[in-house]
Write a protein that holds these residues in place. Sequence first.
Motif, PDB file in Angstrom:
ATOM      1  N   LEU A  34       0.847  -1.194   0.000  1.00 19.47           N
ATOM      2  CA  LEU A  34       0.000   0.000   0.000  1.00 19.47           C
ATOM      3  C   LEU A  34       0.883   1.246   0.000  1.00 19.47           C
ATOM      4  N   ASN A  35       2.007   1.152   0.679  1.00 18.28           N
ATOM      5  CA  ASN A  35       2.956   2.259   0.792  1.00 18.28           C
ATOM      6  C   ASN A  35       4.043   2.095  -0.287  1.00 18.28           C
ATOM      7  N   ALA A  36       3.857   2.846  -1.405  1.00 18.17           N
ATOM      8  CA  ALA A  36       4.761   2.685  -2.565  1.00 18.17           C
ATOM      9  C   ALA A  36       6.200   3.052  -2.215  1.00 18.17           C
ATOM     10  N   LYS A  37       6.366   4.079  -1.380  1.00 17.91           N
ATOM     11  CA  LYS A  37       7.720   4.531  -1.035  1.00 17.91           C
ATOM     12  C   LYS A  37       8.473   3.427  -0.280  1.00 17.91           C
ATOM     13  N   ARG A  38       7.778   2.814   0.666  1.00 20.23           N
ATOM     14  CA  ARG A  38       8.417   1.735   1.448  1.00 20.23           C
ATOM     15  C   ARG A  38       8.721   0.529   0.556  1.00 20.23           C
ATOM     16  N   ALA A  39       7.840   0.267  -0.401  1.00 20.04           N
ATOM     17  CA  ALA A  39       8.100  -0.862  -1.321  1.00 20.04           C
ATOM     18  C   ALA A  39       9.344  -0.580  -2.163  1.00 20.04           C
ATOM     19  N   SER A  40       9.501   0.667  -2.614  1.00 18.36           N
ATOM     20  CA  SER A  40      10.687   0.975  -3.431  1.00 18.36           C
ATOM     21  C   SER A  40      11.947   0.955  -2.562  1.00 18.36           C
ATOM     22  N   GLU A  41      11.822   1.323  -1.294  1.00 16.33           N
ATOM     23  CA  GLU A  41      12.982   1.212  -0.377  1.00 16.33           C
ATOM     24  C   GLU A  41      13.384  -0.253  -0.203  1.00 16.33           C
ATOM     25  N   THR A  42      12.395  -1.135  -0.191  1.00 20.89           N
ATOM     26  CA  THR A  42      12.710  -2.566  -0.099  1.00 20.89           C
ATOM     27  C   THR A  42      13.513  -3.012  -1.320  1.00 20.89           C
ATOM     28  N   VAL A  43      13.041  -2.602  -2.506  1.00 27.84           N
ATOM     29  CA  VAL A  43      13.733  -3.017  -3.740  1.00 27.84           C
ATOM     30  C   VAL A  43      15.186  -2.530  -3.734  1.00 27.84           C
ATOM     31  N   ALA A  44      15.407  -1.344  -3.180  1.00 25.16           N
ATOM     32  CA  ALA A  44      16.775  -0.802  -3.124  1.00 25.16           C
ATOM     33  C   ALA A  44      17.694  -1.673  -2.264  1.00 25.16           C
ATOM     34  N   LEU A  45      17.102  -2.479  -1.381  1.00 22.57           N
ATOM     35  CA  LEU A  45      17.909  -3.329  -0.491  1.00 22.57           C
ATOM     36  C   LEU A  45      18.250  -4.685  -1.108  1.00 22.57           C
ATOM     37  N   LEU A  46      17.646  -5.014  -2.264  1.00 19.95           N
ATOM     38  CA  LEU A  46      17.724  -6.392  -2.759  1.00 19.95           C
ATOM     39  C   LEU A  46      18.977  -6.686  -3.574  1.00 19.95           C
ATOM     40  N   GLU A  47      19.471  -7.902  -3.382  1.00 25.17           N
ATOM     41  CA  GLU A  47      20.564  -8.400  -4.230  1.00 25.17           C
ATOM     42  C   GLU A  47      20.018  -8.680  -5.620  1.00 25.17           C
ATOM     43  N   GLY A  48      20.859  -8.589  -6.631  1.00 22.27           N
ATOM     44  CA  GLY A  48      20.430  -8.891  -7.991  1.00 22.27           C
ATOM     45  C   GLY A  48      19.743  -7.679  -8.615  1.00 22.27           C
ATOM     46  N   SER A  49      19.248  -7.872  -9.830  1.00 24.37           N
ATOM     47  CA  SER A  49      18.662  -6.725 -10.535  1.00 24.37           C
ATOM     48  C   SER A  49      17.295  -7.092 -11.100  1.00 24.37           C
ATOM     49  N   ASP A  50      16.663  -6.117 -11.717  1.00 24.19           N
ATOM     50  CA  ASP A  50      15.369  -6.270 -12.378  1.00 24.19           C
ATOM     51  C   ASP A  50      14.201  -6.533 -11.433  1.00 24.19           C
ATOM     52  N   HIS A  51      14.363  -6.196 -10.153  1.00 20.71           N
ATOM     53  CA  HIS A  51      13.231  -6.254  -9.229  1.00 20.71           C
ATOM     54  C   HIS A  51      12.331  -5.038  -9.490  1.00 20.71           C
ATOM     55  N   LEU A  52      11.086  -5.134  -9.019  1.00 21.89           N
ATOM     56  CA  LEU A  52      10.109  -4.082  -9.293  1.00 21.89           C
ATOM     57  C   LEU A  52       9.337  -3.770  -8.014  1.00 21.89           C
ATOM     58  N   SER A  53       9.032  -2.488  -7.787  1.00 23.23           N
ATOM     59  CA  SER A  53       8.143  -2.150  -6.666  1.00 23.23           C
ATOM     60  C   SER A  53       6.845  -1.579  -7.226  1.00 23.23           C
ATOM     61  N   LEU A  54       5.745  -1.896  -6.539  1.00 21.00           N
ATOM     62  CA  LEU A  54       4.432  -1.450  -7.001  1.00 21.00           C
ATOM     63  C   LEU A  54       3.568  -1.043  -5.811  1.00 21.00           C
ATOM     64  N   ALA A  55       2.725  -0.029  -6.037  1.00 23.10           N
ATOM     65  CA  ALA A  55       1.709   0.309  -5.045  1.00 23.10           C
ATOM     66  C   ALA A  55       0.496  -0.582  -5.291  1.00 23.10           C
ATOM     67  N   VAL A  56       0.114  -1.338  -4.284  1.00 25.04           N
ATOM     68  CA  VAL A  56      -1.041  -2.240  -4.409  1.00 25.04           C
ATOM     69  C   VAL A  56      -1.851  -2.194  -3.122  1.00 25.04           C
ATOM     70  N   ASP A  57      -3.178  -2.112  -3.293  1.00 23.47           N
ATOM     71  CA  ASP A  57      -4.067  -2.251  -2.143  1.00 23.47           C
ATOM     72  C   ASP A  57      -4.741  -3.617  -2.264  1.00 23.47           C
ATOM     73  N   VAL A  58      -4.430  -4.516  -1.341  1.00 23.32           N
ATOM     74  CA  VAL A  58      -4.901  -5.903  -1.486  1.00 23.32           C
ATOM     75  C   VAL A  58      -6.411  -6.058  -1.290  1.00 23.32           C
ATOM     76  N   VAL A  59      -7.088  -5.019  -0.811  1.00 23.65           N
ATOM     77  CA  VAL A  59      -8.552  -5.140  -0.687  1.00 23.65           C
ATOM     78  C   VAL A  59      -9.255  -4.713  -1.974  1.00 23.65           C
ATOM     79  N   SER A  60      -8.495  -4.234  -2.959  1.00 23.42           N
ATOM     80  CA  SER A  60      -9.087  -3.730  -4.197  1.00 23.42           C
ATOM     81  C   SER A  60      -8.734  -4.622  -5.385  1.00 23.42           C
ATOM     82  N   PRO A  61      -9.718  -5.352  -5.953  1.00 25.45           N
ATOM     83  CA  PRO A  61      -9.424  -6.167  -7.137  1.00 25.45           C
ATOM     84  C   PRO A  61      -8.852  -5.325  -8.276  1.00 25.45           C
ATOM     85  N   ASN A  62      -9.358  -4.075  -8.444  1.00 26.15           N
ATOM     86  CA  ASN A  62      -8.829  -3.204  -9.504  1.00 26.15           C
ATOM     87  C   ASN A  62      -7.345  -2.945  -9.315  1.00 26.15           C
ATOM     88  N   SER A  63      -6.984  -2.629  -8.091  1.00 26.72           N
ATOM     89  CA  SER A  63      -5.581  -2.324  -7.789  1.00 26.72           C
ATOM     90  C   SER A  63      -4.692  -3.550  -8.063  1.00 26.72           C
TER      91      SER A  63
END
Length: 249
Positions: free
Chosen positions: A39-68
Amino acid sequence: MSGIVAGKLAFVTGAGSGIGRAVCQKLAKEGATVVAADLNAKRASETVALLEGSDHLSLAVDVVSPNSINEAFVSVLQHYPKPPTLVVNSAGITRDNYFLKLSETDYDQVLDVNLKGTFLVTQIAVKAMINAEVSNGGSVVNLASIVGKLGNLGQSNYCASKAGVEGFTRGACIDLAKFGVRINAVLPGFIRTQMTDIVPEHIKTILIAKTAAGRMGTPDEIAEVVAFLCSNKSSFVNGASIDVTGGFF
Ligand SMILES: NC(=O)c1ccc[n+]([C@@H]2O[C@H](COP(=O)([O-])OP(=O)(O)OC[C@H]3O[C@@H](n4cnc5c(N)ncnc54)[C@H](O)[C@@H]3O)[C@@H](O)[C@H]2O)c1
């Protein structure tokens, strides 16, 4: 890259914090490419910055919303040739209150995020796997909780949601087996994350006293078991609920 999930694509919800973030780090270390959804896009992108390897992706998603969730899967398929075959449902919330004070809103929100969100993400992800003919070897891991089995003070809504996740896991296991998708639940005990930082000190003391290990667990200790369940090393583990509590009674 080598590792127990090398070459796999993983979709992790709740990836911006705590257990979800540790799962992203462990899966990336074990060779997976990771879509970190929160839900928190900024925190998701901070997670990706911590990951080993490349081509990871961060996304804003609300799990209660099928559209999202559907929009997230459109983005994933624009970025990668095939959909994820590993799914970890770690998004979760608490809205604690003593039973007689618990509002209908707080009951509904917890059931929506923790239980319905797990259903929605799993269904959309598995449909994508089946459509792309990559479901065989797929693995879904749901973060339930030991309190779904044992109960906990002021958490009747949360306990109900997590018991529901276990039941959902066992039911879906039977339906999904014919597509080659396994689905399991991990039941953490008392783990040091943003979720438990808000627990009052005197309650923390009680919960640690109930833990045989005599301490809180770390997100990494949960991520180890999640990675095992994602990998083919757990090929005959299906519909299971696995306690990872340090011995919580
Ligand atoms: N920490 C513990 O002691 C513990 C114990 C048992 C189970 N769990 C479960 O493990 C999972 C992870 O918990 P944690 O301790 O890492 O919590 P956390 O609060 O650190 O992280 C949860 C993440 O979920 C995200 N989130 C919340 N609502 C969302 C939504 N609608 N859509 C997408 N993302 C959303 C938050 O933004 C947050 O980044 C949860 O399901 C939790 O119930 C935690």
